[in-house]
Design a protein around this motif. Structure first.
Motif, PDB file in Angstrom:
ATOM      1  N   ARG A   8       0.750  -1.240  -0.080  1.00 49.10           N
ATOM      2  CA  ARG A   8      -0.123   0.013  -0.020  1.00 49.10           C
ATOM      3  C   ARG A   8       0.838   1.218   0.013  1.00 49.10           C
ATOM      4  O   ARG A   8       0.599   2.158  -0.739  1.00 49.10           O
ATOM      5  N   GLU A   9       1.875   1.147   0.902  1.00 46.41           N
ATOM      6  CA  GLU A   9       2.747   2.275   0.773  1.00 46.41           C
ATOM      7  C   GLU A   9       3.780   2.514  -0.741  1.00 46.41           C
ATOM      8  O   GLU A   9       3.592   3.663  -1.164  1.00 46.41           O
ATOM      9  N   GLU A  72       5.878  13.184   3.781  1.00 49.44           N
ATOM     10  CA  GLU A  72       6.504  13.281   5.003  1.00 49.44           C
ATOM     11  C   GLU A  72       6.590  12.122   5.781  1.00 49.44           C
ATOM     12  O   GLU A  72       7.380  11.729   6.497  1.00 49.44           O
ATOM     13  N   ASN A  73       5.213  11.582   5.913  1.00 46.59           N
ATOM     14  CA  ASN A  73       4.979  10.306   6.817  1.00 46.59           C
ATOM     15  C   ASN A  73       3.926   9.477   6.002  1.00 46.59           C
ATOM     16  O   ASN A  73       3.013  10.036   5.413  1.00 46.59           O
ATOM     17  N   VAL A  74       4.030   8.318   6.228  1.00 46.84           N
ATOM     18  CA  VAL A  74       2.807   7.046   5.771  1.00 46.84           C
ATOM     19  C   VAL A  74       2.709   6.161   6.934  1.00 46.84           C
ATOM     20  O   VAL A  74       3.500   5.673   7.523  1.00 46.84           O
ATOM     21  N   LEU A  75       1.585   6.197   7.219  1.00 47.54           N
ATOM     22  CA  LEU A  75       0.778   4.984   8.051  1.00 47.54           C
ATOM     23  C   LEU A  75      -0.141   4.298   7.460  1.00 47.54           C
ATOM     24  O   LEU A  75      -1.319   4.783   7.148  1.00 47.54           O
ATOM     25  N   VAL A  76      -0.092   2.821   7.475  1.00 47.10           N
ATOM     26  CA  VAL A  76      -0.874   1.873   6.836  1.00 47.10           C
ATOM     27  C   VAL A  76      -1.608   1.040   7.995  1.00 47.10           C
ATOM     28  O   VAL A  76      -0.875   0.749   8.832  1.00 47.10           O
ATOM     29  N   GLY A  77      -2.969   0.873   7.826  1.00 47.21           N
ATOM     30  CA  GLY A  77      -3.565   0.337   8.739  1.00 47.21           C
ATOM     31  C   GLY A  77      -3.235  -1.401   8.581  1.00 47.21           C
ATOM     32  O   GLY A  77      -2.887  -1.910   7.640  1.00 47.21           O
ATOM     33  N   GLU A  82      -6.786   0.846   4.602  1.00 41.42           N
ATOM     34  CA  GLU A  82      -6.809   2.232   4.790  1.00 41.42           C
ATOM     35  C   GLU A  82      -5.236   2.704   5.212  1.00 41.42           C
ATOM     36  O   GLU A  82      -4.502   1.758   5.616  1.00 41.42           O
ATOM     37  N   ALA A  83      -5.172   3.818   4.686  1.00 39.54           N
ATOM     38  CA  ALA A  83      -3.678   4.718   4.904  1.00 39.54           C
ATOM     39  C   ALA A  83      -3.813   6.069   5.201  1.00 39.54           C
ATOM     40  O   ALA A  83      -4.981   6.574   4.737  1.00 39.54           O
ATOM     41  N   VAL A  84      -2.815   6.475   5.861  1.00 36.04           N
ATOM     42  CA  VAL A  84      -2.964   7.904   5.902  1.00 36.04           C
ATOM     43  C   VAL A  84      -1.463   8.624   5.888  1.00 36.04           C
ATOM     44  O   VAL A  84      -0.689   7.889   6.158  1.00 36.04           O
ATOM     45  N   ILE A  85      -1.247   9.519   5.118  1.00 39.23           N
ATOM     46  CA  ILE A  85      -0.148  10.284   5.035  1.00 39.23           C
ATOM     47  C   ILE A  85      -0.071  11.835   5.404  1.00 39.23           C
ATOM     48  O   ILE A  85      -1.113  12.439   5.385  1.00 39.23           O
ATOM     49  N   GLU A  86       1.111  12.305   5.595  1.00 38.08           N
ATOM     50  CA  GLU A  86       1.280  13.644   5.652  1.00 38.08           C
ATOM     51  C   GLU A  86       2.117  14.146   4.441  1.00 38.08           C
ATOM     52  O   GLU A  86       2.886  13.376   3.973  1.00 38.08           O
ATOM     53  N   TRP A  87       1.762  15.100   3.780  1.00 37.20           N
ATOM     54  CA  TRP A  87       2.507  15.767   2.431  1.00 37.20           C
ATOM     55  C   TRP A  87       2.690  17.145   2.480  1.00 37.20           C
ATOM     56  O   TRP A  87       2.031  17.872   3.541  1.00 37.20           O
ATOM     57  N   THR A  88       3.446  17.724   1.559  1.00 37.86           N
ATOM     58  CA  THR A  88       3.725  19.042   1.504  1.00 37.86           C
ATOM     59  C   THR A  88       3.332  19.131  -0.068  1.00 37.86           C
ATOM     60  O   THR A  88       4.182  18.586  -0.963  1.00 37.86           O
ATOM     61  N   ARG A 105      -8.183   4.899   0.806  1.00 36.39           N
ATOM     62  CA  ARG A 105      -8.841   3.727   1.015  1.00 36.39           C
ATOM     63  C   ARG A 105      -8.622   2.646  -0.283  1.00 36.39           C
ATOM     64  O   ARG A 105      -8.406   3.393  -1.268  1.00 36.39           O
ATOM     65  N   PHE A 106      -8.424   1.439  -0.060  1.00 33.08           N
ATOM     66  CA  PHE A 106      -7.975   0.795  -0.946  1.00 33.08           C
ATOM     67  C   PHE A 106      -8.856  -0.206  -1.320  1.00 33.08           C
ATOM     68  O   PHE A 106      -9.681  -0.818  -0.752  1.00 33.08           O
TER      69      PHE A 106
END
Length: 151
Positions: A8-9, A72-77, A82-88, A105-106
């Protein structure tokens, strides 16, 4: 990290590579055909519906704003759905940058992105060259302080 989390990442990073390369096909290969990208209020023509629309809109941003992005960061459930990231989002032609998060969501069968929900770190203020959380130590936490090298 589990194999599914790594997959997923990898698809998220491939999508961002496609954005930075302004490569429609590369981005489209990361999404289901009917994927949706949601945004906070204020942008025209949102949400973006379909893999092609999402990809073409980001290419437009690259061409018109000089856009590029860093993750900046990636967190995968744990289940990989599901996953959440921080970006610029760097906008070189405008001399601006915006920080935020996205919730992904995948599709469980294909592993492709079906939905992105974007959230901004702060309300967009055109008077500020960098829209980010007030008082957060981005440099101290190792966040990008300038856009990635453009080719």
């Amino acid at each position: 990290m589990s194999d599914i989390a790594k997959q997923r990442e990898a698809i998220i990073r491939k999508y961002f590579d496609g954005c930075n390369e302004a490569n429609v096909e590369k981005m489209m290969h990361c999404f289901t055909k009917d994927a949706v990208h949601y945004f906070p209020p204020g942008l025209p023509d949102i949400p973006w519906r379909s893999a092609r629309t999402i990809a073409e809109k980001w290419v437009w941003c690259v061409e018109n704003f000089g856009s590029s992005w860093t993750i900046e960061n990636v967190l995968v459930g744990a289940d990989g759905y599901e996953a959440v990231i921080e970006w610029t989002h760097w906008k070189a032609k405008l001399g601006e940058a915006l920080r935020g998060d996205e919730w992904y969501r995948f599709d469980p069968e294909t592993g492709l992105i079906t939905e992105i929900r974007a959230y901004y770190a702060s309300r967009v203020d055109k008077e500020r060259p960098m829209n980010e959380l007030e008082g957060f130590d981005y440099a101290g936490r190792g966040y990008a302080l300038k856009p990635p090298v453009q080719s």
